[in-house]
Each structure stands twice: as C-alpha cells, then as structure tokens.
Design a protein around this motif. Structure first.
Motif, PDB file in Angstrom:
ATOM      1  N   LEU A 248       2.322   8.403  13.123  1.00  0.00           N
ATOM      2  CA  LEU A 248       3.463   9.287  12.973  1.00  0.00           C
ATOM      3  C   LEU A 248       3.111  10.677  13.487  1.00  0.00           C
ATOM      4  O   LEU A 248       2.105  11.264  13.081  1.00  0.00           O
ATOM      5  N   LYS A 249       3.933  11.201  14.387  1.00  0.00           N
ATOM      6  CA  LYS A 249       3.713  12.551  14.896  1.00  0.00           C
ATOM      7  C   LYS A 249       4.553  13.562  14.120  1.00  0.00           C
ATOM      8  O   LYS A 249       4.088  14.648  13.798  1.00  0.00           O
ATOM      9  N   TRP A 250       5.807  13.231  13.847  1.00  0.00           N
ATOM     10  CA  TRP A 250       6.671  14.096  13.040  1.00  0.00           C
ATOM     11  C   TRP A 250       7.839  13.287  12.509  1.00  0.00           C
ATOM     12  O   TRP A 250       8.118  12.206  12.986  1.00  0.00           O
ATOM     13  N   LYS A 251       8.517  13.838  11.505  1.00  0.00           N
ATOM     14  CA  LYS A 251       9.779  13.289  11.024  1.00  0.00           C
ATOM     15  C   LYS A 251      10.627  14.454  10.560  1.00  0.00           C
ATOM     16  O   LYS A 251      10.117  15.537  10.251  1.00  0.00           O
ATOM     17  N   TYR A 252      11.936  14.233  10.540  1.00  0.00           N
ATOM     18  CA  TYR A 252      12.866  15.277  10.114  1.00  0.00           C
ATOM     19  C   TYR A 252      13.893  14.643   9.186  1.00  0.00           C
ATOM     20  O   TYR A 252      14.452  13.595   9.505  1.00  0.00           O
ATOM     21  N   ARG A 253      14.151  15.262   8.068  1.00  0.00           N
ATOM     22  CA  ARG A 253      15.126  14.739   7.110  1.00  0.00           C
ATOM     23  C   ARG A 253      16.471  15.432   7.335  1.00  0.00           C
ATOM     24  O   ARG A 253      16.572  16.651   7.232  1.00  0.00           O
ATOM     25  N   THR A 254      17.494  14.629   7.650  1.00  0.00           N
ATOM     26  CA  THR A 254      18.843  15.164   7.792  1.00  0.00           C
ATOM     27  C   THR A 254      19.471  15.312   6.411  1.00  0.00           C
ATOM     28  O   THR A 254      18.874  14.929   5.408  1.00  0.00           O
TER      29      THR A 254
ATOM     30  N   SER B 296      24.455  12.126  11.744  1.00  0.00           N
ATOM     31  CA  SER B 296      24.149  11.824  10.352  1.00  0.00           C
ATOM     32  C   SER B 296      25.436  11.646   9.560  1.00  0.00           C
ATOM     33  O   SER B 296      26.505  12.119   9.959  1.00  0.00           O
TER      34      SER B 296
ATOM     35  N   GLY C  79       9.604  18.094  16.578  1.00  0.00           N
ATOM     36  CA  GLY C  79      10.520  17.709  15.506  1.00  0.00           C
ATOM     37  C   GLY C  79      11.213  18.892  14.854  1.00  0.00           C
ATOM     38  O   GLY C  79      11.973  18.724  13.910  1.00  0.00           O
TER      39      GLY C  79
END
Length: 80
Positions: free
Chosen positions: A4-10, A30, A43
């Motif tokens: 995993l490089k990045w994640k973003y929570r909407t 979303s 991200g």
C-alpha cells in the motif's frame, strides 16, 4: 508483492464509481455527493466537486471539463 502506498477516506462509500486517472490526478465519486480529485502520487486531496446526490458514475475528463452523473438525475460539467 504489492504494498500500500496511500489511501484516502471519502465522506461516504465509494460504491460504483471507478477511479479515473488523468494528468496525474485520480478522480472518483462518492455516496456523499462529491467527486474527489486526489494527487495520484501522494493521495493528497487536490479538490472536491459537489453534486446534489450520490455519485455512482465514473468521472470523465475532456479538455478542461470534468463530467459526472449523479443520482439526483443530473449530469454535471465542472471546470478543472
């Protein structure tokens, strides 16, 4: 091996909208009624575009316009 490089929570679920990557940005809709533009490398949030309903469609970009359909029955065209 994938890492995993990045994640973003909407603000809500990302149900049916697939990410679209254009010019180094990731665009995804979303259920909170927004399209998120994220920096593809980091991200980081670049910008949001608000509709009046959940966004289940995959965004499209042509020139300097972002097109997206919303569950409010409208198609939106936003200037990038």
């Amino acid at each position: 091996t994938l890492a995993l490089k990045w994640k973003y929570r909407t603000g809500d679920k990302v149900n049916f909208s697939s990410p679209r990557i254009i010019n180094g940005a990731v665009y995804v809709g979303s259920d909170d009624g927004k399209v998120y533009a994220l920096d593809a490398a980091s991200g980081a949030l670049v910008k949001t575009y608000a509709t009046r309903g959940p966004v289940h469609s995959t965004p499209a970009v042509v020139g300097d316009l972002l097109y997206v359909g919303s569950d409010d029955g409208s198609i939106y065209a936003f200037t990038l």
